[in-house]
Design an enzyme around this catalytic site. Structure first.
Site, mmCIF file in Angstrom:
data_model
loop_
_atom_site.group_PDB
_atom_site.id
_atom_site.type_symbol
_atom_site.label_atom_id
_atom_site.label_comp_id
_atom_site.label_asym_id
_atom_site.label_seq_id
_atom_site.Cartn_x
_atom_site.Cartn_y
_atom_site.Cartn_z
ATOM 1 N N GLN A 1 0.535 9.776 4.704
ATOM 2 C CA GLN A 1 1.313 10.268 5.840
ATOM 3 C C GLN A 1 1.650 9.095 6.773
ATOM 4 O OE1 GLN A 1 -0.399 14.209 7.466
ATOM 5 N NE2 GLN A 1 -2.131 13.216 6.463
ATOM 6 N N ASN A 2 1.013 7.972 6.501
ATOM 7 C CA ASN A 2 1.166 6.821 7.396
ATOM 8 C C ASN A 2 2.501 6.126 7.151
ATOM 9 O OD1 ASN A 2 -1.369 7.523 8.245
ATOM 10 N ND2 ASN A 2 -2.416 6.010 6.979
ATOM 11 N N HIS B 1 6.059 10.526 5.066
ATOM 12 C CA HIS B 1 6.709 10.558 6.383
ATOM 13 C C HIS B 1 7.553 9.327 6.675
ATOM 14 C CE1 HIS B 1 3.438 13.610 7.819
ATOM 15 N NE2 HIS B 1 4.357 14.161 7.051
ATOM 16 N N CYS C 1 20.814 5.033 9.706
ATOM 17 C CA CYS C 1 21.756 5.609 10.679
ATOM 18 C C CYS C 1 21.497 7.114 10.763
ATOM 19 C CB CYS C 1 23.195 5.344 10.201
ATOM 20 S SG CYS C 1 24.411 6.269 11.148
ATOM 21 N N GLY D 1 -9.037 10.453 6.464
ATOM 22 C CA GLY D 1 -8.498 10.029 7.756
ATOM 23 C C GLY D 1 -7.343 10.858 8.255
ATOM 24 N N ASP E 1 2.931 2.826 8.072
ATOM 25 C CA ASP E 1 2.630 1.431 8.438
ATOM 26 C C ASP E 1 2.597 0.452 7.264
ATOM 27 O OD1 ASP E 1 -0.839 2.502 8.928
ATOM 28 O OD2 ASP E 1 0.173 1.892 7.078
#
Ligand code: BV8
Ligand code: ZN
Length: 252
Positions: A106-107, A124, A132, A193, A109
Site C-alpha cells: 500500500q506504500n 496505491h 496529468c 505494518g 515510497d
C-alpha cells in the site's frame, strides 16, 4: 510491551514457509516506519494535523491544489532521504529462499524496489511518479516545475498531480486483481505494518484466510484483523522479519 516470539513459534513458521509453494505479503506504512517515514494514523503520523479526507482525495486537490502539493512535496523529500530498513531487506532474502514470493504494498515510497524485491504490486501508486489529472499522461519529475508559486500543468492544460490513488479513486485494476489472485492462491500470507482500515487493500488478509492460507500479522499494535490471524507477531517488522529469515536459514 511487544510480546517476544518464542523460538519454537519462529521455527514452526520457518518450516511452514520453506514448505510453502506460494507466499504473499501485504505491507503498509508500518514497514517504512523504521526507515524514518511516519505512518498515517499514529499519533505523530502524517495525518496528525489533517484527516485523510482533507488531503488524499481529489476534491482536496481541486479545491486547494497548493496545500495538497505542499504535503506531497514534503513527503517526497522525506522519501527521497529515506532508505530501506532491515524489514525490507529481510523480505528480499525471503524471496530468494522461496519458489513464489510477491510483495503487495500500500506504500508509495518505492522502498521495496530500492531494497531489491523483484515482484512488487503497488496498490496505491507511487509518490515519485507524476501524471496529468486530466489526460492521465505520465510526466517526468524534471518536467514538474513550480514556477513562482505556479502549480505544474500538462501540455493539455490539465493539472499535474502525484501518481497515487486518492480516496474515492479506483485502484489500478491490474494491481488489485493480481493482488486478489495472489492472496487467494497463497499458502502463507503476511499482513505487515498496516492498520487494515483502508479498503479494498484491507480485504486481502481476510480473503487469504478465507481461501485457506496461514495468515501471519506483524504489527506492534493490535488491529481489526489480529484475532483472525493464525499467528500475530506483535513486534516491529524491522526486528521480526530478520528473525524469521534467520530461523529459515537454520532449517535450510
Ligand atoms: C475506493 C495513497 C472505490 C495516497 C491512500 C467513501 C467514499 C469513497 C470511498 C470510500 C468511502 N468510505 C470508505 C471508502 C473506501 C475507502 C476507504 O477504505 N476508506 C477508509 C478510510 C474507511 N477506500 C478508497 O477510497 C479506495 N478507493 O474504494 O474506490 C471506487 C469504486 C468505484 C469507482 C470509484 C471508486 C482508495 C484507497 C486508497 C487511499 N490512498 N494512500 C497517499 O499515500 O497519500 S490510503 C493510505 O492509508 C495509505 O496509502 C495506506 O495504504 C493506507 C492504510 O494505511 P496503513 O498503511 O495501514 O498505515 P496506518 O498509519 O493506517 O497504519 C500503520 C500501521 O503500522 C499501524 O497499525 C501501526 O501499529 C503499525 N506499525 C507502526 N510501527 C510499525 C508498525 N508495523 C510494523 N513495524 C513497525 N515498526
Ligand atoms: Zn494532460
Amino acid at each position: 510491551m511487544a510480546k517476544q516470539q518464542s523460538i519454537s513459534n519462529l521455527d514452526a513458521l520457518a518450516e511452514r514457509l520453506l514448505s510453502a509453494q506460494r507466499v504473499a505479503v501485504l505491507t503498509g506504512a508500518g514497514v517504512s516506519k523504521e526507515s524514518g517515514i511516519k505512518t498515517f494514523r499514529e499519533a505523530d503520523g502524517l495525518w496528525a494535523k489533517f484527516r485523510p479526507e482533507e488531503l488524499a482525495n481529489v476534491n482536496a486537490f481541486l479545491s486547494n491544489p497548493k496545500l495538497v502539493w505542499d504535503w506531497y512535496n514534503m513527503r517526497r523529500n522525506i522519501v527521497n532521504e529515506s532508505s530501506p530498513n532491515p524489514g525490507h531487506y529481510a523480505l528480499v532474502e525471503m524471496e530468494k529462499m522461496l519458489p513464489h514470493f510477491v510483495v503487495i504494498t500500500q506504500n508509495v515510497d518505492s522502498l521495496h524496489f530500492t531494497a531489491g524485491s523483484t515482484d512488487v504490486i503497488e496498490l496505491h501508486g507511487n509518490i515519485q511518479r507524476n501524471k496529468c489529472h486530466s489526460c492521465g499522461r505520465y510526466v517526468e519529475q524534471s518536467d514538474v516545475v513550480f514556477d513562482e508559486g505556479e502549480l505544474p500543468h500538462c501540455e493539455c492544460g490539465g493539472m499535474i498531480r502525484p501518481d497515487v490513488v486518492w480516496f474515492g479513486e479506483q485502484l489500478p485494476q491490474d494491481a488489485i486483481q493480481r493482488a486478489w489472485n495472489e492472496a487467494q492462491a497463497s499458502d502463507v500470507f503476511f499482513s505487515i505494518g498496516t492498520s487494515t482500515v483502508v479498503f479494498p487493500a484491507a480485504q486481502l488478509p481476510y480473503e487469504a484466510k478465507r481461501s485457506g492460507a496461514y495468515v501471519v500479522e506483524i504489527n506492534p499494535n493490535p488491529t481489526g484483523f489480529t484475532l483472525e490471524a493464525n499467528l500475530a507477531i506483535q513486534e516491529p517488522s524491522g526486528e521480526a522479519l530478520p528473525k524469521i529469515v534467520e530461523a529459515m536459514k537454520r532449517k535450510m
